[in-house]
Scaffold this active site. Structure first.
Site, mmCIF file in Angstrom:
data_model
loop_
_atom_site.group_PDB
_atom_site.id
_atom_site.type_symbol
_atom_site.label_atom_id
_atom_site.label_comp_id
_atom_site.label_asym_id
_atom_site.label_seq_id
_atom_site.Cartn_x
_atom_site.Cartn_y
_atom_site.Cartn_z
ATOM 1 C CB SER A 96 2.252 1.458 -15.586
ATOM 2 O OG SER A 96 1.634 2.554 -14.309
ATOM 3 C CE LYS A 109 -4.957 -7.523 10.330
ATOM 4 N NZ LYS A 109 -3.571 -6.950 10.067
#
Length: 338
Positions: A151, A203
């Site tokens: 990765s 949020k």
């Protein structure tokens, strides 16, 4: 009772009261002094520790190839890098590359990669710094994959002109992940309810005590897809492959060294000594040129002290739990082989 006796009692009481008041004030003043001393000690200790941490590499005077050890999880520099040379130190490596750009006696960079990956931000920042180095100096960058180069570790290595892999290496894992922890059912069982006062409904998305809505899932998926597309572009550029070919092999899986070679993810399989030798020969460098690795630990006594304390003082259960949450559910975009 005689007057002298009364006077004596009053004087004794006054002395006792005065002594008590004096003791109280002494304790207050003493505590203030102690606090001031503690703050001063903290300041001195902080300054001393800072002076012991290596943020700049002492470059060799002779020609050298700079070695960058990309080991462990890639992320922001932390106190862990003070005590171990095998912990990724982002700040040191960024500065080191900058120093090598300006060093006329530097002849190239050799990446030693043994990492499962890490954060998108730091992986991309180091990759871009390496590309800046190549653009400004025209010098080579080679990479060697040890036990794993997955990765983010693979992402950074896309700056390399040639990649060697150990025959037992695992690599690839081209993809992106966001890990979150949902504790709502546990909270419900314990009678705990998370209350978030927010400016808008998204949020608080990803909060451990709330279920994620379909819209919020799509928002996170969009972030992952964008970072994934960026990864694909980096591999296409680094390996000279087209988008379609890369996407076929970039499903997040890990490849063995032989599989990686077959799929064009690495160039050679061999030992690190072979990689270094070929680097030197290919670039026409002296056989005895120095491969220089910057010091990555706190100097001298402080390093030994921190290392000893780390071994002696066990982590509490709370600390272990915090580590799990921090590493597995922090909701940060990661190029990581989980």
């Amino acid at each position: 009772m005689k007057t002298k006796q009364i006077v004596g009692i009053v004087i004794t009481c006054l002395i006792i009261i005065a002594t008590g008041i004096t003791g109280i004030f002494s304790n207050i003043i003493g505590n203030r002094i102690t606090e001031a001393q503690d703050e001063a000690k903290k300041g001195i200790l902080s300054e001393f520790v800072s002076s012991q941490i290596n943020t700049k590499a002492d470059l060799p005077l002779d020609d050298f190839i700079g070695v960058i050890n990309i080991e462990g999880t890639i992320g922001a520099s932390s106190a862990a890098s003070w005590t171990s040379p095998s912990v990724y130190n982002h700040d040191l490596y960024m500065d080191y590359i900058g120093q090598m750009i300006e060093a006329d006696n530097n002849r190239g960079i050799f990446l030693y990669v043994d990492s499962p990956g890490g954060s998108v931000y730091e992986s991309d920042e180091l990759y871009l710094k390496l590309m800046e180095y190549k653009e400004k100096t025209g010098r080579p960058v080679w990479a060697y994959f040890a036990g794993q180069a997955c990765s983010g570790g693979y992402y950074i290595s896309m700056a390399a002109d040639k990649i060697y892999a150990n025959r037992n290496c695992w690599t690839g894992s081209i993809g992106v992940i966001i890990s979150l922890v949902n504790c709502k059912k546990l909270y419900d069982k314990l009678g705990i309810k998370e209350i978030d006062i927010t400016s808008a409904e998204n949020k608080s998305m990803g909060s451990a005590g709330l279920d994620m809505t379909d819209e919020q899932y799509k928002i996170f998926q969009g972030l992952v897809d964008e970072a994934y597309d960026q990864f694909i572009d980096i591999v296409c550029s680094g390996r000279g492959m087209d988008d379609e070919t890369v996407r076929k092999i970039a499903d997040g899986r890990i490849y063995s060294a032989k599989q990686a070679l077959k799929n064009g993810l690495v160039d050679e399989i061999g030992l690190i000594e072979e990689a270094k030798s070929d680097f030197v020969i290919a670039e026409g460098l002296p056989e005895n040129i120095t491969f220089f690795t910057p010091d990555n630990t706190v100097r001298g006594f402080m390093g030994a002290l921190f290392s000893a304390a780390e071994k002696i003082v066990p982590k509490s259960e709370t600390s272990l739990a915090e580590d799990i949450i921090e590493n597995e559910g922090k909701g940060v975009l990661m190029y990581y082989a989980g």
